[in-house]
Scaffold this motif. Structure first.
Motif, mmCIF file in Angstrom:
data_model
loop_
_atom_site.group_PDB
_atom_site.id
_atom_site.type_symbol
_atom_site.label_atom_id
_atom_site.label_comp_id
_atom_site.label_asym_id
_atom_site.label_seq_id
_atom_site.Cartn_x
_atom_site.Cartn_y
_atom_site.Cartn_z
ATOM 1 N N ASN A 154 6.903 -41.934 6.273
ATOM 2 C CA ASN A 154 5.943 -40.992 6.487
ATOM 3 C C ASN A 154 6.398 -39.710 7.205
ATOM 4 O O ASN A 154 5.608 -39.227 7.717
ATOM 5 N N ARG A 155 7.597 -39.485 7.386
ATOM 6 C CA ARG A 155 8.194 -38.344 8.051
ATOM 7 C C ARG A 155 8.804 -37.258 7.071
ATOM 8 O O ARG A 155 9.620 -37.610 6.422
ATOM 9 N N PRO A 156 7.907 -36.116 6.983
ATOM 10 C CA PRO A 156 8.375 -35.033 6.261
ATOM 11 C C PRO A 156 9.620 -34.224 6.520
ATOM 12 O O PRO A 156 9.835 -33.948 7.697
ATOM 13 N N THR A 157 10.590 -34.046 5.540
ATOM 14 C CA THR A 157 11.744 -33.221 5.805
ATOM 15 C C THR A 157 11.774 -32.463 4.300
ATOM 16 O O THR A 157 11.279 -32.686 3.401
ATOM 17 N N LEU A 158 12.331 -31.140 4.742
ATOM 18 C CA LEU A 158 12.564 -30.161 3.326
ATOM 19 C C LEU A 158 13.855 -30.823 2.562
ATOM 20 O O LEU A 158 14.929 -31.154 3.205
ATOM 21 N N PHE A 159 13.494 -31.263 1.341
ATOM 22 C CA PHE A 159 14.539 -31.618 0.368
ATOM 23 C C PHE A 159 15.215 -30.643 -0.459
ATOM 24 O O PHE A 159 16.591 -30.438 -0.503
ATOM 25 N N MET A 160 14.661 -29.718 -0.914
ATOM 26 C CA MET A 160 15.337 -28.599 -1.461
ATOM 27 C C MET A 160 14.249 -27.312 -1.844
ATOM 28 O O MET A 160 13.212 -27.306 -1.632
ATOM 29 N N SER A 161 15.093 -26.232 -1.521
ATOM 30 C CA SER A 161 14.379 -24.730 -1.631
ATOM 31 C C SER A 161 14.759 -24.153 -2.919
ATOM 32 O O SER A 161 15.781 -24.532 -3.641
ATOM 33 N N ASP A 162 14.081 -23.009 -3.276
ATOM 34 C CA ASP A 162 14.551 -22.105 -4.195
ATOM 35 C C ASP A 162 14.119 -22.741 -5.584
ATOM 36 O O ASP A 162 15.149 -22.877 -6.573
ATOM 37 N N VAL A 163 13.090 -23.539 -5.671
ATOM 38 C CA VAL A 163 12.939 -24.344 -7.061
ATOM 39 C C VAL A 163 11.509 -23.535 -7.579
ATOM 40 O O VAL A 163 10.343 -23.870 -7.229
ATOM 41 N N PRO A 164 11.861 -22.443 -8.153
ATOM 42 C CA PRO A 164 10.580 -21.352 -8.791
ATOM 43 C C PRO A 164 9.354 -22.135 -9.449
ATOM 44 O O PRO A 164 9.735 -22.950 -10.536
ATOM 45 N N ASN A 165 8.280 -21.953 -8.871
ATOM 46 C CA ASN A 165 7.017 -22.512 -9.276
ATOM 47 C C ASN A 165 7.156 -23.957 -9.526
ATOM 48 O O ASN A 165 6.471 -24.433 -10.443
ATOM 49 N N VAL A 166 7.883 -24.727 -8.740
ATOM 50 C CA VAL A 166 7.892 -26.252 -9.084
ATOM 51 C C VAL A 166 6.504 -26.880 -8.860
ATOM 52 O O VAL A 166 5.740 -26.599 -8.128
ATOM 53 N N ASN A 167 6.357 -27.859 -9.835
ATOM 54 C CA ASN A 167 5.012 -28.469 -10.024
ATOM 55 C C ASN A 167 5.320 -30.012 -10.278
ATOM 56 O O ASN A 167 5.848 -30.650 -9.181
ATOM 57 N N GLY A 168 5.310 -30.312 -11.500
ATOM 58 C CA GLY A 168 5.471 -31.662 -11.850
ATOM 59 C C GLY A 168 6.609 -32.436 -11.294
ATOM 60 O O GLY A 168 7.977 -31.795 -11.790
ATOM 61 N N LEU A 169 6.620 -33.556 -10.984
ATOM 62 C CA LEU A 169 7.908 -34.552 -10.447
ATOM 63 C C LEU A 169 7.830 -35.940 -10.836
ATOM 64 O O LEU A 169 6.807 -36.351 -11.101
ATOM 65 N N ARG A 170 8.940 -36.453 -11.260
ATOM 66 C CA ARG A 170 9.043 -37.807 -11.372
ATOM 67 C C ARG A 170 10.543 -38.476 -10.937
ATOM 68 O O ARG A 170 11.562 -37.490 -11.246
ATOM 69 N N VAL A 171 10.440 -39.644 -10.670
ATOM 70 C CA VAL A 171 11.821 -40.282 -10.072
ATOM 71 C C VAL A 171 12.231 -41.204 -11.145
ATOM 72 O O VAL A 171 11.318 -42.160 -11.454
ATOM 73 N N ILE A 172 13.290 -41.086 -11.828
ATOM 74 C CA ILE A 172 13.685 -42.281 -13.118
ATOM 75 C C ILE A 172 15.195 -42.367 -12.724
ATOM 76 O O ILE A 172 16.213 -41.475 -12.557
ATOM 77 N N ASP A 173 15.304 -43.672 -12.458
ATOM 78 C CA ASP A 173 16.703 -44.161 -12.485
ATOM 79 C C ASP A 173 17.508 -43.442 -11.116
ATOM 80 O O ASP A 173 18.802 -43.029 -11.375
ATOM 81 N N GLY A 174 16.868 -43.153 -10.093
ATOM 82 C CA GLY A 174 17.369 -42.566 -8.967
ATOM 83 C C GLY A 174 17.621 -41.096 -9.094
ATOM 84 O O GLY A 174 17.894 -40.481 -7.959
ATOM 85 N N SER A 175 17.211 -40.416 -10.071
ATOM 86 C CA SER A 175 17.225 -39.059 -10.276
ATOM 87 C C SER A 175 15.858 -38.459 -10.242
ATOM 88 O O SER A 175 14.845 -39.195 -10.754
ATOM 89 N N LEU A 176 15.497 -37.346 -9.523
ATOM 90 C CA LEU A 176 14.511 -36.548 -9.535
ATOM 91 C C LEU A 176 14.325 -35.580 -10.443
ATOM 92 O O LEU A 176 15.130 -34.656 -10.755
ATOM 93 N N TYR A 177 13.242 -35.544 -11.396
ATOM 94 C CA TYR A 177 13.056 -34.670 -12.563
ATOM 95 C C TYR A 177 11.937 -33.767 -11.830
ATOM 96 O O TYR A 177 11.027 -34.105 -11.340
ATOM 97 N N ALA A 178 12.034 -32.419 -12.182
ATOM 98 C CA ALA A 178 11.055 -31.440 -11.661
ATOM 99 C C ALA A 178 10.806 -30.320 -12.609
ATOM 100 O O ALA A 178 11.693 -29.717 -13.234
ATOM 101 N N MET A 179 9.474 -29.856 -12.820
ATOM 102 C CA MET A 179 9.221 -28.701 -13.684
ATOM 103 C C MET A 179 9.196 -27.580 -12.658
ATOM 104 O O MET A 179 8.661 -27.561 -11.664
ATOM 105 N N ALA A 180 10.116 -26.490 -13.068
ATOM 106 C CA ALA A 180 10.706 -25.520 -12.256
ATOM 107 C C ALA A 180 10.020 -24.168 -13.177
ATOM 108 O O ALA A 180 11.014 -23.840 -13.945
#
Length: 273
Positions: A154-180
């Motif tokens: 429950n403690r927030p940290t910045l994971f990644m910047s410069d992901v233009p218009n990032v929206n949808g996220l899913r984690v699959i087999d340890g990898s994060l997928y993102a709509m940029a």
């Protein structure tokens, strides 16, 4: 030889056609849903959780909430969670539902329906979607600030910047997928990206794995795409100007998409063939 070549071309054409996916509408919910933004399919409960903005998507007005639909689109509980602001994407970990809500992540106990935590994300502008990994780490996208945050214990940290218009996220087999925007990214634990696909007509909103390495993607403006594991993009639905297609839910067993229509105040179910 010419006939043989033509026969092979015809067979290839037919195989390609039969391999293409298509959508068939099954139902549309009847009761008014005030600005539904996201749907989460919950197989253990045979329910659909639906976030309701009920107003402007960036205004903290306390009018938002979460409704529950049955799998046939009928209403089960219109006021299950109330008092939120502009709730959007959701992710479920055990009995805790994480909801993106402007500048905080709201945590709901799904057994009681009570809000048990509200985690502020400092400096965030427009939190939009949520994903959670098997260890319970939560990721949340900030579309207007091009950032992805991580919540650990429950403690927030910045994971990644410069992901233009990032929206949808899913984690699959340890990898994060993102709509940029109009691209699908695969992101490793050190925030290194690989572009899986590009070329969508609009920025991606909802993101759901199909189960064969491919994905379904909605674009808020009224588009639904299928993206293969190799990055091939196929348009499945174009309803631009007729309705919105916001953050979808997906039933992989029965291959059914549940699409919130936002300004049309409903959820539409489609069969994926």
């Amino acid at each position: 030889m010419m006939k043989y070549a033509l026969s092979l071309a015809l067979i290839f054409s037919l195989c390609t056609a039969f391999g293409q996916k298509k959508l068939t509408q099954l139902w549309e919910s009847k009761e008014q849903l005030p600005v539904p933004e996201s749907v989460l399919y919950v197989p253990e409960r045979s329910e659909l959780f639906v976030t309701l903005i009920d107003g402007d998507g960036s205004t903290a007005d306390g009018k938002g909430g979460v409704a529950i639909l049955n799998l046939d689109g009928s209403m089960k509980n219109a006021t299950w969670v109330q008092g939120l602001n502009a709730p959007k994407g959701m992710a479920l970990y055990k009995d805790q539902l994480y909801i993106a809500d402007i500048n905080e992540v709201v945590v709901v106990d799904i057994i009681t329906g009570n809000v048990i935590n509200q985690i502020k994300i400092p400096d965030s502008k427009f939190l939009n979607d949520v994903a959670v990994d098997r260890a319970g780490k939560v990721y949340v996208s900030d579309t207007r600030d091009a950032k992805i945050y991580q919540l650990h214990n429950n403690r927030p940290t910045l994971f990644m910047s410069d992901v233009p218009n990032v929206n949808g996220l899913r984690v699959i087999d340890g990898s994060l997928y993102a709509m940029a925007g109009p691209e699908l990214w695969k992101i490793d634990g050190k925030a290194n990206k690989t572009v899986i696909a590009k070329g969508l007509k609009l920025g991606g909103d909802g993101l759901e794995p199909v189960g064969d390495g491919s994905f379904l993607v909605t674009c808020w403006g009224g588009l639904i795409y299928h993206i293969t594991a190799q990055g091939q993009v196929t348009e499945l639905l174009d309803v631009q100007g007729k309705m919105n297609t916001a953050d979808l839910g997906y039933n992989p067993k029965d291959r059914i998409l549940y699409v919130p229509t936002f300004n049309s105040n409903s959820v539409v179910a489609y069969q994926l063939d």
